[in-house]
Each structure stands twice: as C-alpha cells, then as structure tokens.
Design an enzyme around this catalytic site. Sequence first.
Site, mmCIF file in Angstrom:
data_model
loop_
_atom_site.group_PDB
_atom_site.id
_atom_site.type_symbol
_atom_site.label_atom_id
_atom_site.label_comp_id
_atom_site.label_asym_id
_atom_site.label_seq_id
_atom_site.Cartn_x
_atom_site.Cartn_y
_atom_site.Cartn_z
ATOM 1 N N GLU A 200 -11.923 53.699 68.580
ATOM 2 C CA GLU A 200 -12.673 53.373 69.797
ATOM 3 C C GLU A 200 -11.708 53.456 70.963
ATOM 4 O O GLU A 200 -10.502 53.357 70.787
ATOM 5 C CB GLU A 200 -13.206 51.933 69.737
ATOM 6 N N LYS B 30 -9.843 51.919 74.162
ATOM 7 C CA LYS B 30 -9.443 50.570 74.558
ATOM 8 C C LYS B 30 -9.834 50.399 76.024
ATOM 9 O O LYS B 30 -9.214 50.953 76.923
ATOM 10 C CB LYS B 30 -7.932 50.391 74.369
ATOM 11 N N ASP C 94 -10.287 48.839 79.579
ATOM 12 C CA ASP C 94 -9.350 48.029 80.337
ATOM 13 C C ASP C 94 -10.102 47.084 81.273
ATOM 14 O O ASP C 94 -10.528 47.464 82.355
ATOM 15 C CB ASP C 94 -8.427 48.961 81.146
ATOM 16 N N TYR D 244 -17.377 45.649 71.153
ATOM 17 C CA TYR D 244 -16.655 46.344 70.083
ATOM 18 C C TYR D 244 -16.524 45.581 68.772
ATOM 19 O O TYR D 244 -16.048 46.121 67.792
ATOM 20 C CB TYR D 244 -15.269 46.761 70.560
ATOM 21 N N LYS E 266 -1.400 53.077 72.726
ATOM 22 C CA LYS E 266 -1.443 53.065 74.191
ATOM 23 C C LYS E 266 -1.234 54.456 74.780
ATOM 24 O O LYS E 266 -0.355 55.187 74.338
ATOM 25 C CB LYS E 266 -0.350 52.146 74.728
ATOM 26 N N CYS F 181 2.013 49.574 118.093
ATOM 27 C CA CYS F 181 0.848 50.269 117.555
ATOM 28 C C CYS F 181 0.983 51.780 117.740
ATOM 29 O O CYS F 181 1.255 52.235 118.852
ATOM 30 C CB CYS F 181 -0.413 49.774 118.244
ATOM 31 N N CYS G 151 -1.775 52.861 120.437
ATOM 32 C CA CYS G 151 -1.840 52.391 121.829
ATOM 33 C C CYS G 151 -0.539 51.759 122.315
ATOM 34 O O CYS G 151 -0.473 51.266 123.436
ATOM 35 C CB CYS G 151 -2.996 51.409 122.000
ATOM 36 N N CYS H 143 -2.345 45.076 115.480
ATOM 37 C CA CYS H 143 -2.337 45.479 116.879
ATOM 38 C C CYS H 143 -3.307 44.549 117.580
ATOM 39 O O CYS H 143 -4.464 44.437 117.209
ATOM 40 C CB CYS H 143 -2.795 46.931 117.031
ATOM 41 N N CYS I 107 -7.215 49.466 122.279
ATOM 42 C CA CYS I 107 -6.720 50.357 121.242
ATOM 43 C C CYS I 107 -7.846 51.298 120.797
ATOM 44 O O CYS I 107 -8.852 50.845 120.267
ATOM 45 C CB CYS I 107 -6.225 49.508 120.067
HETATM 46 P P1 AMP Z 1 -3.832 43.179 74.209
HETATM 47 O O1 AMP Z 1 -4.381 42.166 75.150
HETATM 48 O O2 AMP Z 1 -3.067 44.263 74.854
HETATM 49 O O3 AMP Z 1 -3.178 42.557 73.007
HETATM 50 O O4 AMP Z 1 -5.093 43.943 73.608
HETATM 51 C C1 AMP Z 1 -6.115 43.262 72.965
HETATM 52 C C2 AMP Z 1 -7.338 43.334 73.811
HETATM 53 O O5 AMP Z 1 -7.845 44.651 73.895
HETATM 54 C C3 AMP Z 1 -8.468 42.573 73.201
HETATM 55 O O6 AMP Z 1 -8.433 41.222 73.599
HETATM 56 C C4 AMP Z 1 -9.673 43.257 73.758
HETATM 57 O O7 AMP Z 1 -10.175 42.517 74.839
HETATM 58 C C5 AMP Z 1 -9.182 44.575 74.291
HETATM 59 N N1 AMP Z 1 -9.973 45.714 73.818
HETATM 60 C C6 AMP Z 1 -10.460 46.688 74.620
HETATM 61 N N2 AMP Z 1 -11.150 47.591 73.915
HETATM 62 C C7 AMP Z 1 -11.137 47.195 72.629
HETATM 63 C C8 AMP Z 1 -11.689 47.720 71.430
HETATM 64 N N3 AMP Z 1 -12.400 48.853 71.422
HETATM 65 N N4 AMP Z 1 -11.477 47.034 70.283
HETATM 66 C C9 AMP Z 1 -10.748 45.890 70.295
HETATM 67 N N5 AMP Z 1 -10.197 45.350 71.395
HETATM 68 C C10 AMP Z 1 -10.377 45.987 72.561
HETATM 69 ZN ZN ZN Z 2 -3.385 49.645 118.991
#
Ligand code: AMP
Ligand code: ZN
Length: 665
Positions: A111, A113, A115, A222, A309, A403, A406, A421, A427
């Site tokens: 899957e 990851k 963010d 997930y 990563k 500035c 101006c 400014c 301005c």
């Molecule tokens: P880390 O905080 O770097 O240790 O990564 C773990 C975190 O990755 C977990 O707490 C999840 O919130 C996040 N995460 C994002 N996508 C996934 C996924 N597909 N499966 C499991 N964890 C995930």
């Molecule tokens: Zn200005």
Amino acid sequence: MDTKTQIETLRQELREHNHNYYVLDRPVISDYEFDMKLKELQALEEKYPEFHDPNSPTIRVGGAITKNFETVVHEHRMYSLDNSYSKDDLADWEKRIQRILGDVPLEFTCELKYDGASISLSYLDGKLDRAVTRGDGFQGDKVTTNIKTIKSIPLQLRGNYPSKFDIRGEIILPLEGFAQMNAQRVADGEDPYMNPRNTASGSLKLQDSALVAERPLDCLLYGIVGKDLGISSQYQMLEKAREWGFKVPTIAKLCQSTEEVMEFVDHWDRHRHELPYETDGVVIKVNSLRYQDELGYTAKSPRWALAYKFKAEQAVTVLNKITYQVGRTGAITPVANLEPVLLAGTTVKRASLHNADQIAKLDIREGDTVYVEKGGEIIPKIMGVNLAKRPKDSTPTVYITHCPECDTPLLRTEGDAKHYCTNYYGCPTQITGRIQHYISRKAMDIEGMGSETVELLFKEGLIENYADLYTLTKEQVMPLERMAEKSAENLVNGVAKSVEIPFERVLFALGIRFVGETVAKKLARAYKNIDALMAASEEELTAVDEIGERIAKSVVEFFQDERNLLIVERLKGYGVQFELSADKLLNQTELLKGQTFVVSGVFAQLSRNELKKMIEDNGGKVGSSVSSKTNYLVAGDNMGPSKRSKAENLGVPIISEADFLNMVP
Ligand code: AMP
Ligand code: ZN
C-alpha cells in the site's frame, strides 16, 4: 409516511450520496439537490428534536465546540513502522521473516504510505463511536466531533460488518484542497500553511468543528483490528473495509515476491507526483493474518510490516537572485530566484525564503549553490548551502530596509517574523492588492473585472481605492488597452451589481488585516451593521466568540484611520450593504443588547449553536470565557468546573437553559 420514517429515509439517502460523492468519487445528484435534501433534513430535525441522532448526515456541517480533548486509552495499541531505504533492507526483512515462519511461500500486500495524521476509528454496531489520535500509541486524544465532519468517513456502515472493531487510517489534506486553502489565506492577508501534513494534523485539534468542516480533509483507511472479524488476509481486509463504506485506495497490490514488491515501489517512486495527495513511501505487509499473528511485534512495530521510504527529492542549483514581494497588507516575502531545475516532476524556478530570520539562519546568499527539497511543501524549500561552492567574493545577504515598490522604510514589530511596508496608502502594490481583493470572487465578486484590469485602471489614474470603482464610467474605461464597448459595459455593470452583496462579504472585502471570511461572518452577526462595529472597542471585540486580540486590534486600527472612514462613507453613498439584510434580521430583537453571555455544557432543548444564535439574534454577545465583562453564564449539563468557579468568584450569575429561554421571546 410518518415523520420518523421520513427523517430516516432522508438520512439514508444522504448517506448514500455522501458515499457516492466522497468515497467513490461518482456523484449521482447535483450539489444543489444534495443541499436541498440536507436542508430539508435539518429543518425536520430541528422541528422534531426527539429523533435526534448523533450520527445524522447533518452533523457533517460541524458547529460543536470541544474545549479540551479527552485523553483515552486505545483498546488496541497503535504501532509505529520500521523503515527501510533499499532493496537490501527489504531482502534482510524477508530473511528475518522466513527464519521465524520456516521458509513458507509468502504473499505481500503493498500500500502507499499516506502522509498525514494517524487516526483510529471505533465502530459499534455499524456506527462511528469514537475517533482517537495516535498519541503515544497507547493513548491518544478523542477528536470524534471534529472527525465526524470529514465526509468520506462513514458515520453509519453499509453491508455485513462485524459489531465491534477499530479501523486505522490517515487523515490527509489532498494537494488541491490545500492549495485552495492557502490561496484563500494569502488573499486574507495571512501566511500560507507550510505543508498538508501539519495542516491536516492541526485540523484535528481545532476547537470549533465548523472550521474543521470547512477544510477539505479526507481519510484513507488501511487496517482493521478486533476479534472474530472473519478476515484472513490484509488484502481481503482492504476489500472488506471498502464494502463497509470506507475510502481505501485501490492502488494497493497483492504481490507474490519481493521482486514484485520492488516493482511496485519503483513505479510509485516515479509516479507519486501524479497522485492527488502526498505519500512518503510504500508500506509492505505480510498478507496472511495467520502469519502476521505468528510474527507478532517488537517493542514498537509489527514484524510483519515494513515501510519503504521514498527518497526525499532534492536538487542542487544556483540561487541567482533574492527578490522581495509585497502583499496587499504590506507584508514582505523574500523569494529565491533559482537557476531552473527539475525536481519531483516539475521545473522549479523559485523558492520561498519566508523571512529575514530564515535567510540569516542558513546564511543564504546570492550566487550560492543551494539544495532545494520538495518535502511536504508545495513551494520548494532551500535546505542548505554548499559552502565549498560559494564564490570567493560572496558577501552576506543584507535584508532590505526599504519597500521595493515605494521605498518606505520597513517596519518589523516585536514577535512578528515579517517585515512590513507601512505606506498603506501610497504603496502601489498594496493599493492594487486591496482593490484586487475587493473585487475577488469570495468578496464582492465583481464580474467583468480581473487583476490586470485593476492594475491598468490604477496606472491610468482612474482609481486609487475600491470606492473609486463606483465612479467609473463606460467612456473612461473604453479607451483602455484590450477594452471594447461590451467589456467596458460589463465592467461598469459588474460594479453596479455589487451593491447586492451581503454585509458579511462586504466586511471581508474591505480587506481589514486578519479579517478573513469566517471572521467577517462572525463580526457581521455580532454587530449587525458597520456603525456598531466601528464603535466597538478592542475589549468589546475580544468578547465576541473566536475574536482574539490580534483581530480586535486590527479592526479598531482600521476604523481609526480617517481615510478608511471616508471610503466607508462613500461606499455607503453608492448603496453598498453595510447592515445585515432583512431576512437575516427577522426574528431578531434588541432585548439582550449590551449583555455578554458565556455558554457552557450540554443543553436539553437547544443545541449550543442554537443557543448562541438566539443570544446574537436578540442583540446579545457570546463570549468565549468568563470574565468580569460577562453578564451571565448559561450552564448546561457537564459544564467545566473551572468555568463555574470562575463565575462564582467574579459574582457572574449562573443561569439555566430555562432561565435563558424566559429572557427571550
Ligand atoms: P511512522 O510514524 O513513520 O513510524 O509510520 C507509521 C505510520 O504510518 C502509521 O502510524 C500510519 O499512520 C502511517 N501509515 C500511512 N499509510 C499507511 C499504510 N498504508 N499502512 C500502515 N500505516 C500507514
Ligand atoms: Zn511599499
């Protein structure tokens, strides 16, 4: 159909439409039709409070306030993930697993990851029971009220689900929504948010759930934990979650070997920028849940999963020149103009340097070879300087003192990272910036006019402020570049039509620093017309819910300036709306005029928002905390003990919901 069935039918329909729109991305009715149905349900629920349901689709709009987020223990611990960065790491991991399992054939689910911020959702009998942040993995904060506003999270499940389980996912802010939020912030004169991840995670802890509802948050799921789930593999788990109504990206892939896993990683490392949200790697999981069980956990992470990563994308390039931008509020932003370089699929020419401190901290100079990174940020960031390549004749960057537009000396106030400014009226960039803001879509929405037209009109000396727009004639505009009779006519008509724009948007359009859309609405509601607002002191303003000192100060300063008063007077003369319209004033009285109420706890007859609205509708003000300025504390069930003791100490009368209802018609 009896009322109960009617309400239930509407709820069911709206749930279906939410699922179609937010989870499947396949709406079957128009937004308008959806809104109509939602309004119908809201009206029915208001009329028949006996059918209240904490998981009704109407909850999505938010409104409930959480002052303190309760810390609760996770029923199942939320683990972290081990990281890997190379093919070798992956091979080592497979070997470790095979040693424990005894060389069995293995499948892996891959899957992305996502963010964002991790979340654990608990469901009981198909209903969302609570939502808890990861915290330290053992316990987190209960943010259920805010989470309920995220429309892709089902409040009621579909299909054949287990009666009790937790599901884990990531709250994310898709890139497009994030960009829109930032564009709005910049238009409101505020600094843009740094990156989607922090903004998503910060959203979870906002006190006002209505603000959370406005953010385009999403939730990607997930993993499921619980007993007797009738699931045997990770891949099946994802399919089940999808069936029950959760949003689970279909990108997940079942792989038969680590070679296939690597193909998946390589593919998404290259293509991740085509995704609508940010990812920072791939999560590889042993597919069989029986094997997962056997493998178990180390002190902090599962042995059966590994995060691969992606490399943070960096590029090296030369910083040609530092330039400075002036915003409509006068804020200065330094910009690094770079030798164009390819980074994360796009050519990067500029990077934000944020402010003077940032430049000093990294000792960034023109001519330097710099490392540019596109981490979570949309605008690339300069991570550092390659000092070995610094030209011999290089000198430290001297931040501008005047500035660039101006030449007014810049001011930096204590505690503010930015220089300003102060030449508000002279301005040119600030002048046109303010007019551009005034005509923008969310403000006066003046048709037939764009940013360039504003610059042109200003350059030709036809306008100097937004009040001047109303004096423009077709004859004046027509001779301008790219103008024809028709477009000139449209422009003049567009301006004339703007007198229909309601007061709260006019207030936003004035461009008072820190008065964004939401704040403008709050102020319009609380004061009802511009004269009352202009007469308000800083203290009175801060007594309004959600209005802090910074905003109050800015409002007072704005109306202290003679020139602003003159402009407002002129706008009034042109017929611009400076009070709430009649239908908003309907049901409104002045009975509670001059009185400030603080509302706390849970009430039997009214929701807290309804109560606040009644106070405001009757001329009263809603304060956020008890002070000597508070006239009454309206106390419901479960009111915070500190509020009560503060009110008692200050001698503020504590009244019940019933007492309050006796005060109003
Ligand atoms: P880390 O905080 O770097 O240790 O990564 C773990 C975190 O990755 C977990 O707490 C999840 O919130 C996040 N995460 C994002 N996508 C996934 C996924 N597909 N499966 C499991 N964890 C995930
Ligand atoms: Zn200005």
